[in-house]
Design a protein around this motif. Sequence first.
Motif, mmCIF file in Angstrom:
data_model
loop_
_atom_site.group_PDB
_atom_site.id
_atom_site.type_symbol
_atom_site.label_atom_id
_atom_site.label_comp_id
_atom_site.label_asym_id
_atom_site.label_seq_id
_atom_site.Cartn_x
_atom_site.Cartn_y
_atom_site.Cartn_z
ATOM 1 N N GLU A 20 0.721 -0.932 -0.209
ATOM 2 C CA GLU A 20 0.182 0.247 -0.033
ATOM 3 C C GLU A 20 1.119 1.396 0.123
ATOM 4 O OE1 GLU A 20 -2.379 -0.281 3.350
ATOM 5 O OE2 GLU A 20 -3.226 -1.666 2.511
ATOM 6 N N ASP A 21 0.968 1.903 -0.798
ATOM 7 C CA ASP A 21 1.595 3.004 -0.401
ATOM 8 C C ASP A 21 0.808 4.304 -0.081
ATOM 9 O OD1 ASP A 21 2.350 3.010 -3.474
ATOM 10 O OD2 ASP A 21 0.223 3.780 -4.290
ATOM 11 N N ARG A 22 0.227 4.206 0.846
ATOM 12 C CA ARG A 22 0.232 5.626 1.859
ATOM 13 C C ARG A 22 0.958 4.768 3.625
ATOM 14 N NH1 ARG A 22 -1.668 10.967 1.324
ATOM 15 N NH2 ARG A 22 -1.836 11.030 -1.290
ATOM 16 N N THR A 23 0.803 3.366 3.845
ATOM 17 C CA THR A 23 0.951 2.786 4.392
ATOM 18 C C THR A 23 2.375 2.874 5.062
ATOM 19 O OG1 THR A 23 -1.270 1.358 4.552
ATOM 20 C CG2 THR A 23 0.812 0.346 5.897
ATOM 21 N N ARG A 56 10.639 -2.939 -4.507
ATOM 22 C CA ARG A 56 11.665 -2.430 -3.927
ATOM 23 C C ARG A 56 11.689 -1.448 -4.709
ATOM 24 N NH1 ARG A 56 13.561 -1.155 0.789
ATOM 25 N NH2 ARG A 56 15.274 -0.845 -0.402
ATOM 26 N N GLU A 57 11.274 -1.655 -6.094
ATOM 27 C CA GLU A 57 11.948 -0.035 -7.158
ATOM 28 C C GLU A 57 10.354 0.790 -6.695
ATOM 29 O OE1 GLU A 57 11.278 1.130 -11.407
ATOM 30 O OE2 GLU A 57 12.010 -1.160 -10.845
ATOM 31 N N ARG A 58 9.178 0.397 -7.114
ATOM 32 C CA ARG A 58 8.297 1.348 -6.142
ATOM 33 C C ARG A 58 8.399 1.824 -4.933
ATOM 34 N NH1 ARG A 58 2.839 1.450 -7.754
ATOM 35 N NH2 ARG A 58 1.333 1.132 -5.777
ATOM 36 N N VAL A 59 8.999 1.253 -4.208
ATOM 37 C CA VAL A 59 8.768 2.053 -2.302
ATOM 38 C C VAL A 59 9.783 2.876 -2.311
ATOM 39 C CG1 VAL A 59 9.278 1.586 -0.281
ATOM 40 C CG2 VAL A 59 7.855 -0.661 -1.250
ATOM 41 N N THR A 60 10.735 3.069 -3.172
ATOM 42 C CA THR A 60 11.831 4.110 -2.995
ATOM 43 C C THR A 60 11.105 4.604 -3.586
ATOM 44 O OG1 THR A 60 13.023 2.742 -4.888
ATOM 45 C CG2 THR A 60 13.923 1.828 -3.071
ATOM 46 N N LYS A 61 10.834 4.706 -4.342
ATOM 47 C CA LYS A 61 10.434 6.402 -5.111
ATOM 48 C C LYS A 61 9.065 6.821 -4.914
ATOM 49 C CE LYS A 61 11.459 4.645 -9.657
ATOM 50 N NZ LYS A 61 11.000 4.649 -11.283
ATOM 51 N N ARG A 62 8.989 6.210 -3.003
ATOM 52 C CA ARG A 62 7.953 6.745 -2.481
ATOM 53 C C ARG A 62 7.886 7.576 -1.108
ATOM 54 N NH1 ARG A 62 3.511 6.577 -6.068
ATOM 55 N NH2 ARG A 62 2.963 4.165 -7.570
ATOM 56 N N LYS A 63 7.503 9.033 -1.288
ATOM 57 C CA LYS A 63 7.828 9.629 -0.091
ATOM 58 C C LYS A 63 7.014 9.042 1.273
ATOM 59 C CE LYS A 63 9.267 13.771 -2.174
ATOM 60 N NZ LYS A 63 8.962 14.959 -2.157
ATOM 61 N N THR A 64 5.322 8.620 0.677
ATOM 62 C CA THR A 64 4.285 8.383 1.915
ATOM 63 C C THR A 64 4.800 6.993 2.173
ATOM 64 O OG1 THR A 64 3.204 7.224 -0.150
ATOM 65 C CG2 THR A 64 2.535 9.265 -0.071
ATOM 66 N N HIS A 66 7.355 6.677 4.487
ATOM 67 C CA HIS A 66 8.474 6.672 5.080
ATOM 68 C C HIS A 66 7.901 8.662 5.859
ATOM 69 C CE1 HIS A 66 10.997 4.934 2.732
ATOM 70 N NE2 HIS A 66 11.552 4.524 3.088
ATOM 71 N N LEU A 67 7.297 8.193 7.226
ATOM 72 C CA LEU A 67 6.546 9.318 7.464
ATOM 73 C C LEU A 67 7.657 10.483 7.561
ATOM 74 C CD1 LEU A 67 4.831 8.083 10.961
ATOM 75 C CD2 LEU A 67 3.769 8.455 9.090
ATOM 76 N N ARG A 68 8.990 10.331 7.874
ATOM 77 C CA ARG A 68 9.330 11.626 7.995
ATOM 78 C C ARG A 68 9.963 12.468 6.693
ATOM 79 N NH1 ARG A 68 12.274 6.889 8.339
ATOM 80 N NH2 ARG A 68 14.132 6.890 6.619
ATOM 81 N N LYS A 69 9.565 11.688 5.716
ATOM 82 C CA LYS A 69 9.326 12.334 3.899
ATOM 83 C C LYS A 69 8.254 12.903 3.899
ATOM 84 C CE LYS A 69 13.093 9.077 2.744
ATOM 85 N NZ LYS A 69 13.968 8.196 1.419
ATOM 86 N N ARG A 70 7.016 12.255 4.416
ATOM 87 C CA ARG A 70 5.877 13.265 4.570
ATOM 88 C C ARG A 70 6.270 14.399 4.419
ATOM 89 N NH1 ARG A 70 1.310 9.789 6.331
ATOM 90 N NH2 ARG A 70 1.173 7.562 5.145
ATOM 91 N N ASP A 71 5.456 14.905 2.464
ATOM 92 C CA ASP A 71 5.164 16.522 3.039
ATOM 93 C C ASP A 71 3.764 16.887 3.088
ATOM 94 O OD1 ASP A 71 3.930 15.502 0.660
ATOM 95 O OD2 ASP A 71 5.335 17.393 -0.731
#
Length: 84
Positions: A20-23, A56-64, A66-71
């Motif tokens: 899930e992208d947002r989890t 892995r490729e998908r996750v590394t491109k998602r800011k969502t 990681h809580l600290r990377k979320r804007d």
Amino acid sequence: MKLPELDSTTINRIIEMAWEDRTPFEAIEIQFGLSEKDVINLMRREMKESSFRMWRERVTKRKTKHLRKRDFVAGRFKSDNQKT
């Protein structure tokens, strides 16, 4: 690193949450006690190699993921018409 013994239902839920992208990984850690590295190891163990690489490729491109990377603060938009 040795992963804790998990039943198949728990493993399936962790995999679902990891896709899930947002989890964020922090939510998985709070709920199941697995760090991001543990989740990566679990995914590597449970998935086909090609599926793991795609994830892995998908996750590394998602800011969502990681809580600290979320804007943003809120997790997602919820329509007024949506049921609870």
